[in-house]
Design a protein around this motif. Structure first.
Motif, PDB file in Angstrom:
ATOM      1  N   PHE A 108      18.533 -13.583 -82.848  1.00  0.00           N
ATOM      2  CA  PHE A 108      17.688 -13.197 -81.675  1.00  0.00           C
ATOM      3  C   PHE A 108      16.964 -12.004 -81.982  1.00  0.00           C
ATOM      4  CE2 PHE A 108      17.210 -11.591 -77.583  1.00  0.00           C
ATOM      5  CZ  PHE A 108      16.507 -12.743 -76.646  1.00  0.00           C
ATOM      6  N   THR A 109      17.445 -11.037 -82.265  1.00  0.00           N
ATOM      7  CA  THR A 109      16.750  -9.602 -82.356  1.00  0.00           C
ATOM      8  C   THR A 109      15.647  -9.772 -83.448  1.00  0.00           C
ATOM      9  OG1 THR A 109      18.234  -8.949 -84.185  1.00  0.00           O
ATOM     10  CG2 THR A 109      18.699  -8.155 -81.817  1.00  0.00           C
ATOM     11  N   GLU A 110      15.684 -10.583 -84.446  1.00  0.00           N
ATOM     12  CA  GLU A 110      14.622 -10.664 -85.611  1.00  0.00           C
ATOM     13  C   GLU A 110      13.579 -11.678 -85.467  1.00  0.00           C
ATOM     14  OE1 GLU A 110      16.827 -11.885 -89.413  1.00  0.00           O
ATOM     15  OE2 GLU A 110      18.004  -9.932 -89.201  1.00  0.00           O
ATOM     16  N   HIS A 111      13.705 -12.581 -84.468  1.00  0.00           N
ATOM     17  CA  HIS A 111      12.851 -13.696 -84.288  1.00  0.00           C
ATOM     18  C   HIS A 111      12.501 -13.873 -82.996  1.00  0.00           C
ATOM     19  CE1 HIS A 111      13.588 -14.893 -88.435  1.00  0.00           C
ATOM     20  NE2 HIS A 111      14.796 -15.135 -88.102  1.00  0.00           N
ATOM     21  N   VAL A 112      13.275 -13.566 -82.015  1.00  0.00           N
ATOM     22  CA  VAL A 112      13.025 -13.798 -80.533  1.00  0.00           C
ATOM     23  C   VAL A 112      12.368 -12.472 -79.909  1.00  0.00           C
ATOM     24  CG1 VAL A 112      13.612 -14.564 -78.284  1.00  0.00           C
ATOM     25  CG2 VAL A 112      14.476 -15.584 -80.223  1.00  0.00           C
ATOM     26  N   LEU A 113      13.050 -11.461 -80.004  1.00  0.00           N
ATOM     27  CA  LEU A 113      12.674 -10.058 -79.504  1.00  0.00           C
ATOM     28  C   LEU A 113      11.166  -9.915 -79.748  1.00  0.00           C
ATOM     29  CD1 LEU A 113      15.369  -7.423 -79.442  1.00  0.00           C
ATOM     30  CD2 LEU A 113      14.221  -8.610 -77.629  1.00  0.00           C
ATOM     31  N   PRO A 114      10.589 -10.117 -81.314  1.00  0.00           N
ATOM     32  CA  PRO A 114       9.245  -9.718 -81.381  1.00  0.00           C
ATOM     33  C   PRO A 114       8.246 -10.587 -80.699  1.00  0.00           C
ATOM     34  CG  PRO A 114      10.276 -10.007 -83.312  1.00  0.00           C
ATOM     35  CD  PRO A 114      11.507 -10.502 -82.367  1.00  0.00           C
ATOM     36  N   ILE A 115       8.389 -11.701 -80.103  1.00  0.00           N
ATOM     37  CA  ILE A 115       7.702 -12.493 -79.368  1.00  0.00           C
ATOM     38  C   ILE A 115       7.729 -11.921 -77.990  1.00  0.00           C
ATOM     39  CG2 ILE A 115       7.251 -14.915 -78.399  1.00  0.00           C
ATOM     40  CD1 ILE A 115       8.873 -16.072 -80.963  1.00  0.00           C
ATOM     41  N   LEU A 116       8.841 -11.964 -77.195  1.00  0.00           N
ATOM     42  CA  LEU A 116       9.016 -11.077 -75.935  1.00  0.00           C
ATOM     43  C   LEU A 116       8.192  -9.609 -76.097  1.00  0.00           C
ATOM     44  CD1 LEU A 116      12.572 -11.673 -75.153  1.00  0.00           C
ATOM     45  CD2 LEU A 116      10.416 -13.064 -74.223  1.00  0.00           C
ATOM     46  N   ARG A 117       8.152  -8.940 -77.379  1.00  0.00           N
ATOM     47  CA  ARG A 117       7.480  -7.842 -77.244  1.00  0.00           C
ATOM     48  C   ARG A 117       6.163  -8.038 -77.267  1.00  0.00           C
ATOM     49  NH1 ARG A 117      12.026  -5.477 -80.748  1.00  0.00           N
ATOM     50  NH2 ARG A 117      13.138  -3.904 -79.301  1.00  0.00           N
ATOM     51  N   GLY A 118       5.532  -8.964 -77.760  1.00  0.00           N
ATOM     52  CA  GLY A 118       4.170  -9.462 -77.889  1.00  0.00           C
ATOM     53  C   GLY A 118       3.702  -9.985 -76.519  1.00  0.00           C
ATOM     54  N   LYS A 119       4.549 -10.270 -75.802  1.00  0.00           N
ATOM     55  CA  LYS A 119       4.197 -10.712 -74.429  1.00  0.00           C
ATOM     56  C   LYS A 119       4.045  -9.376 -73.290  1.00  0.00           C
ATOM     57  CE  LYS A 119       6.232 -15.332 -74.479  1.00  0.00           C
ATOM     58  NZ  LYS A 119       5.276 -16.219 -73.979  1.00  0.00           N
ATOM     59  N   GLY A 120       4.491  -8.355 -73.844  1.00  0.00           N
ATOM     60  CA  GLY A 120       4.516  -7.071 -72.917  1.00  0.00           C
ATOM     61  C   GLY A 120       5.682  -7.172 -72.225  1.00  0.00           C
ATOM     62  N   LEU A 121       6.935  -7.833 -72.469  1.00  0.00           N
ATOM     63  CA  LEU A 121       8.025  -7.921 -71.672  1.00  0.00           C
ATOM     64  C   LEU A 121       9.156  -6.924 -71.830  1.00  0.00           C
ATOM     65  CD1 LEU A 121       8.019 -11.916 -70.887  1.00  0.00           C
ATOM     66  CD2 LEU A 121       7.190  -9.940 -69.672  1.00  0.00           C
ATOM     67  N   PHE A 122       9.241  -6.671 -73.119  1.00  0.00           N
ATOM     68  CA  PHE A 122      10.461  -5.972 -73.568  1.00  0.00           C
ATOM     69  C   PHE A 122       9.956  -4.731 -74.353  1.00  0.00           C
ATOM     70  CE2 PHE A 122      14.323  -4.981 -75.936  1.00  0.00           C
ATOM     71  CZ  PHE A 122      15.196  -4.811 -74.811  1.00  0.00           C
ATOM     72  N   ARG A 123      10.596  -3.566 -74.151  1.00  0.00           N
ATOM     73  CA  ARG A 123      10.193  -2.330 -74.811  1.00  0.00           C
ATOM     74  C   ARG A 123      10.282  -2.415 -76.357  1.00  0.00           C
ATOM     75  NH1 ARG A 123      15.622  -1.298 -73.324  1.00  0.00           N
ATOM     76  NH2 ARG A 123      15.103  -0.227 -71.192  1.00  0.00           N
ATOM     77  N   GLU A 124       9.490  -1.533 -76.996  1.00  0.00           N
ATOM     78  CA  GLU A 124       9.535  -1.383 -78.389  1.00  0.00           C
ATOM     79  C   GLU A 124      10.843  -0.358 -78.606  1.00  0.00           C
ATOM     80  OE1 GLU A 124       7.953  -2.619 -80.569  1.00  0.00           O
ATOM     81  OE2 GLU A 124       6.484  -3.781 -79.672  1.00  0.00           O
ATOM     82  N   GLU A 125      11.059   0.706 -78.078  1.00  0.00           N
ATOM     83  CA  GLU A 125      12.066   1.748 -78.233  1.00  0.00           C
ATOM     84  C   GLU A 125      12.275   2.291 -76.880  1.00  0.00           C
ATOM     85  OE1 GLU A 125       9.329   5.765 -79.005  1.00  0.00           O
ATOM     86  OE2 GLU A 125       9.864   4.246 -80.722  1.00  0.00           O
ATOM     87  N   TYR A 126      13.493   2.993 -76.819  1.00  0.00           N
ATOM     88  CA  TYR A 126      14.115   3.443 -75.484  1.00  0.00           C
ATOM     89  C   TYR A 126      13.266   4.622 -74.827  1.00  0.00           C
ATOM     90  CZ  TYR A 126      18.686   1.317 -76.611  1.00  0.00           C
ATOM     91  OH  TYR A 126      19.470   0.333 -76.707  1.00  0.00           O
ATOM     92  N   GLU A 127      13.390   4.420 -73.622  1.00  0.00           N
ATOM     93  CA  GLU A 127      12.393   5.431 -72.933  1.00  0.00           C
ATOM     94  C   GLU A 127      13.284   6.471 -72.110  1.00  0.00           C
ATOM     95  OE1 GLU A 127      10.299   2.673 -70.603  1.00  0.00           O
ATOM     96  OE2 GLU A 127       9.013   1.974 -72.294  1.00  0.00           O
ATOM     97  N   GLY A 128      14.630   6.156 -72.146  1.00  0.00           N
ATOM     98  CA  GLY A 128      15.487   7.118 -71.390  1.00  0.00           C
ATOM     99  C   GLY A 128      16.758   7.073 -72.234  1.00  0.00           C
ATOM    100  N   THR A 129      17.591   7.873 -71.705  1.00  0.00           N
ATOM    101  CA  THR A 129      18.948   8.234 -72.282  1.00  0.00           C
ATOM    102  C   THR A 129      20.035   7.595 -71.910  1.00  0.00           C
ATOM    103  OG1 THR A 129      19.135  10.391 -71.572  1.00  0.00           O
ATOM    104  CG2 THR A 129      17.940  10.338 -73.333  1.00  0.00           C
ATOM    105  N   THR A 130      20.080   7.395 -70.511  1.00  0.00           N
ATOM    106  CA  THR A 130      21.196   6.866 -69.686  1.00  0.00           C
ATOM    107  C   THR A 130      21.202   5.321 -69.326  1.00  0.00           C
ATOM    108  OG1 THR A 130      20.594   7.299 -67.179  1.00  0.00           O
ATOM    109  CG2 THR A 130      21.419   9.213 -68.578  1.00  0.00           C
ATOM    110  N   LEU A 131      22.301   4.856 -69.010  1.00  0.00           N
ATOM    111  CA  LEU A 131      22.151   3.241 -68.721  1.00  0.00           C
ATOM    112  C   LEU A 131      21.531   2.904 -67.328  1.00  0.00           C
ATOM    113  CD1 LEU A 131      22.897   0.418 -68.941  1.00  0.00           C
ATOM    114  CD2 LEU A 131      25.040   1.033 -67.814  1.00  0.00           C
TER     115      LEU A 131
END
Length: 454
Positions: free
Chosen positions: A404-427
């Protein structure tokens, strides 16, 4: 000004060798993963490296099945999360803990402790423990009734919130020159006397960094949905179709609004069990491999447990019997029995087919396809009003989460739906949720304040 783009929330739902009941039998699986700390650390670090919002551990205070066909044990989730908090630095850490077989003071203290040692990354999945076998481990002849369990949970959570609030922000002075450590006027007794609990307070742990741990709820019964509307900040849910998920999503948001809360403050996360292959044929072959390793007897026992009957009540090559279909509402897992019944009737499944369909995710949405198809399905549910994100339930671990992380996440990131890296520190920052206000806090020290509704 353009509104910020809505972002997908992803939670890694971790379960020993994987969510499929036969995952432990795969050639590359660790059959002793349940008690192997290094296994859990590597999974947590894998999910964190992909910037998942959180990881989640399910739990129940009883053996899973009989132990004959599937690993039956579980490490205590709060103990395990404490260990994982020291092996990670950003990912949220959510544990299932029952409100039925715990006490508010002790659990509020333990959850606050995990939030402190993790730097504000703790979450609590609040469950009401449907199993009679769980009740037997606490000296009861049977579990309390469904409505009573939720009434207890409601009071439990009100007390827990008051305990977390019992230290105001300015309570600790730590003035070395005067020797004055804390301001007693800002440490609040509760004096709670309710139907289920009597709790004096204050807590002996300072208010958690997040105010409260992120509050998660996972029941989809009518009582469960009403409870979520009043309290939950994230909802874990199971649906086998987009239509059912969308109806649930609309219902939860409406109930939340009716309870006087912002519907955007409740993140709805259905589960998805993805079988991922470079082609559809490869994905189907992978799913078939899992299915061929199932032991039908195990599935039949689990099905009987959901419907609170004996395995002998079912014929593998017949539909669900009328005696099961016509039963009144169960006192146990109402939402899961309703889901299975609806699936079986809608698709005209035999019992054998039902237990095959439940083998991977116990009623969660199973999807077989390529990375592009998995990503497109997640996108369709997210953009179509059926989900704010997903519980990713890999059928095998770590391989399914790696895929999932290697093959699906890059597609979701390409759609602008999921972050590239964390933007905060808490849940709470990951989920876009604020720190709750302290019900006792005032700009000046005041007299002790009673707990609302106590």
């Amino acid at each position: 000004m353009t509104a910020p783009q809505r972002r997908l929330r992803l939670n890694a739902f971790l379960m020993e060798a994987g969510h499929h009941e036969a995952a432990w039998r795969l050639p590359d699986s660790n059959p002793r993963a349940d008690f192997d700390l290094q296994h859990w650390i590597e999974l947590a670090q894998l999910a964190e490296s992909a910037a998942f919002d959180s990881l989640f551990l399910a739990d129940g205070p009883a053996l899973i099945g009989t132990g004959e066909f599937r690993p039956p044990g579980q490490l205590d989730p709060l103990t395990l999360l404490t260990a994982l908090s020291q092996a990670t630095s950003r990912i949220g850490l959510i544990a299932t803990v029952s409100s039925t077989y715990n006490e508010p003071y002790d659990l509020a203290r333990r959850l606050a402790s995990v939030d402190h040692v993790s730097g504000g990354r703790a979450g609590w999945n609040i469950v009401t423990s449907a199993g009679a076998d769980e009740a037997a481990n606490f000296g009861l002849d049977d579990r309390p009734g469904h409505a009573e369990r939720y009434a207890r949970a409601d009071e439990f959570l009100k007390v827990a919130k008051a305990l977390w609030d019992s230290w105001e922000p300015e309570a600790v002075v730590a003035d070395k020159s005067t020797g004055r450590y804390a301001d007693p006027a800002r440490l609040h007794r509760l004096g709670h006397r309710g139907r289920f609990f009597k709790v004096a307070g204050p807590l002996n742990v300072e208010r958690p960094p997040q105010g409260y741990p992120l509050l998660v709820q996972a029941g989809s019964s009518e009582d469960g949905k009403d409870f979520a509307a009043r309290h939950a900040e994230a909802v874990f849910t199971a649906h086998t179709t987009y239509e059912r998920a969308a109806a649930f999503y609309t219902d939860i948001k409406a109930r939340t609004r009716a309870a006087g809360r912002d519907p955007d403050g409740v993140v709805v996360l259905p589960g998805i069990v993805p079988y991922i292959g470079s082609t559809e044929a490869e994905a189907r072959s992978l799913a078939r491999q899992f299915d061929e390793l199932r032991v039908p007897e195990y599935g039949l026992r689990q099905l009987a447990a959901v419907f609170e009957t004996e395995p002998s009540a079912f014929d593998l090559d017949e539909p669900l019997p009328d005696a099961v279909l016509a039963r009144p509402k169960l006192e146990g897992s109402q939402s899961r029995s309703d889901l299975i019944t609806e699936l079986a009737v809608r698709e005209k499944l035999t019992v054998r087919q039902i237990i095959s369909r439940l083998g991977g995710g116990r009623g969660h949405f199973e999807f077989i396809g390529t990375p592009e198809q998995v990503a497109d399905t997640i996108t369709a549910w997210f953009e179509g009003g059926a989900a704010d994100g997903f519980n990713i339930m890999a059928p095998a671990l770590p391989s399914g989460l790696e895929a999932f992380t290697e093959h699906v996440l890059p597609i979701l990131r390409g759609k602008g739906l999921f972050r590239e890296e964390y933007e905060g520190t808490t849940l709470r920052e990951h989920y876009g949720l604020p720190v709750p206000s302290n019900q006792f806090h005032q700009t000046q020290a005041t007299a002790q304040v009673p707990v609302p509704g106590a």
